[in-house]
Design a protein around this motif. Structure first.
Motif, mmCIF file in Angstrom:
data_model
loop_
_atom_site.group_PDB
_atom_site.id
_atom_site.type_symbol
_atom_site.label_atom_id
_atom_site.label_comp_id
_atom_site.label_asym_id
_atom_site.label_seq_id
_atom_site.Cartn_x
_atom_site.Cartn_y
_atom_site.Cartn_z
ATOM 1 N N VAL A 191 -10.731 -0.966 19.975
ATOM 2 C CA VAL A 191 -11.630 -2.127 19.943
ATOM 3 C C VAL A 191 -10.998 -3.282 19.170
ATOM 4 N N ILE A 197 -9.650 -4.438 23.206
ATOM 5 C CA ILE A 197 -10.179 -3.750 24.383
ATOM 6 C C ILE A 197 -11.701 -3.753 24.319
ATOM 7 N N ASP A 198 -12.343 -4.025 25.450
ATOM 8 C CA ASP A 198 -13.799 -4.066 25.522
ATOM 9 C C ASP A 198 -14.389 -2.760 24.984
ATOM 10 N N VAL A 213 -15.129 -0.201 27.637
ATOM 11 C CA VAL A 213 -13.891 0.330 28.219
ATOM 12 C C VAL A 213 -13.229 1.300 27.243
#
Length: 476
Positions: free
Chosen positions: A181, A185-186, A189
């Motif tokens: 994170v 990164i989302d 996801v």
């Protein structure tokens, strides 16, 4: 009466089929392991060929689907397609399941399948499972109970395999999530990528679900360190994990196998890092543009990944030729026996090194840590090395002839395939179909062949009540 006979006949046919399967299971653990792995590869090839498995919703060519299935079940990490963009969510789930199945080990998986069919873990089934921890156990002759895992402990070992896989991958996923994170990164996801990376690191596979692979975490020491620790735990082998869980830091109670595995692994880890540091520190394509801290850390990361991890931050094709040779040597050795790593295994190297040292010292027997290593173990070690060298040589010659590529790149990728490492100079992704089939066969033989060969050599041991006349040929 005809109706009754028609009902009984299928039952008898089913019983006969089950009897045949049981016979295969109990008669040859090695053969059953090969059948299981081959069957899994065919199943996963079919699944990956489905249109739903690709992001474009088209049928993946047979050569690519088969290669990916072999690389997945044999926890290798080499690919002929872009793993991040070619596969759909369904395809990634199939690959995720496949690496966890393959990571359980050849004969351990065969034993679990045998338990499902036979409904119990009998003596022969225990021999199958123990064969994964020590190939010498795959024969029915006398067995020294000081070896790796006692037959009475096999049930506990299988429990350790399942629990350690679940627990370690779970902990690694939890640790990786915040790092992913923070890397941008989302969060949703990352909920998928964290367990995916955990599975790929613990099984020593090396597939990456995102474009750019672990290169996007090049400056994130935390994420890379977690991946290294996970790869290390997967590479030391389930028997060593079992020993550490049972005896903790009581080193005196550790088995000889555990001692040799840990010591050799640590030596190769530091030696590999030192070699890469020396060879690559001034290479502008790899470590030359980094500061001292980055260079040192990335040298250790590369050393860990060449042992079977398969992740890479730097472009492998940019390494110096000398580094490719050093990396090939590390990949050929691989990790621990009964682990998710490939290669000839660190204990094989340790046994041969100790034998050479004992011969140089003029000792009558090969001894270490107050234990004597019998000649049959030395014979198995030599057989595994000869088997591995033969596979690598033949595959290199064939693929080099097909592709006409740089021999150093061909050799590196072939050894990566044999050692089920997953690092590539870029050659594997450009292979024609004929060469990809050869590479897939190399992966399969590298993953399954060394264990089954060792078991076969051990199984051919016979008690001989006579001795032939001695004659010494000239050697060396």
């Amino acid at each position: 009466m005809s109706g009754i006979s028609s009902v009984v006949s299928p039952r008898r046919g089913l019983q006969r089929a089950l009897q045949f399967v049981k016979h295969v299971i109990t008669s040859s653990p090695s053969r059953f392991a090969i059948v299981i792995f081959a069957a899994l590869i065919l199943v996963f090839t079919a699944l990956l060929s489905l249109p739903i498995a690709s992001a474009s919703r088209t049928v993946t060519p047979l050569a690519d689907a088969l290669f990916t299935a072999v690389s997945t079940i044999c926890v290798t990490g080499l690919a002929t397609v872009d793993m991040a963009t070619h596969w759909s969510g369904f395809g990634h789930v199939v690959i995720f399941i496949g690496v966890n199945i393959g990571g359980m080990g050849v004969l351990t998986l065969a034993s679990l399948m045998g338990m499902v069919i036979s409904k119990r873990l009998g003596l022969r089934a225990k021999l199958i499972a123990a064969g994964d921890t020590n190939p010498l156990r795959a024969h029915g002759g006398p067995v020294n109970e000081g070896q790796t895992v006692r037959l009475g402990e096999v049930g506990q070992l299988l429990t350790t395999v399942a629990l350690s896989t679940l627990v370690i991958e779970g902990v690694v996923a939890i640790l990786l999530y915040p790092g992913l994170v923070m890397a941008g990164i989302d969060p949703l996801v990352a909920l998928w990528e964290a367990p995916y990376y955990a599975a790929m690191s613990f099984t020593n596979t090396g597939f990456s679900p995102n474009v750019g692979g672990v290169g996007v975490f090049a400056d994130d020491y935390f994420v890379l360190t977690v991946l290294m620790v996970s790869v290390f735990l997967g590479s030391i082998g389930f028997p060593v994990i079992y020993t550490l869980a049972k005896h903790h830091w009581h080193v005196a109670r550790w088995s000889l196998h555990a001692k040799l595995t840990l010591i050799t692994t640590v030596i190769l880890f530091f030696a590999g890092a030192a070699v890469f540091l020396i060879l690559e520190y001034d290479n502008p394509g790899t470590f030359g543009s980094m500061d001292a801290v980055d260079t040192t850390f990335q040298a250790f990361f590369l050393s860990a990944m060449t042992r079977s991890g398969g992740f890479s931050v730097v472009e492998i094709g940019d390494l110096n030729g000398s580094s490719l040779v050093a990396g090939s040597m590390l990949m050929f050795v691989g990790g621990g026996s009964a682990s998710t790593a490939g290669g000839i295994k660190v204990t094989t190297l340790a046994v041969l090194a100790i034998a050479v040292w004992s011969e140089a010292k003029g000792r009558q027997s090969v001894e270490v840590f107050g234990r004597r290593i019998p000649s049959d173990v030395q014979r198995v070690a030599l057989s595994v090395v000869a088997w591995g060298a033969t596979i690598v040589a033949l595959s290199t010659i064939v693929i080099a002839q097909i592709t006409k590529a740089d021999i150093s790149h061909v050799l590196f990728d072939v050894i990566s395939a044999f050692g089920t490492v997953g690092l590539s100079t870029g050659l594997t992704g450009e292979l024609p179909d004929s060469a990809s089939y050869v590479m897939a066969a190399t992966i399969f033989m590298g993953r399954v062949g060394t264990v089954t060969l060792a078991a076969a050599v051990a199984a051919t041991s016979r008690t001989q009540l006579y001795s032939l006349p001695v004659e010494r040929p000239i050697v060396g």
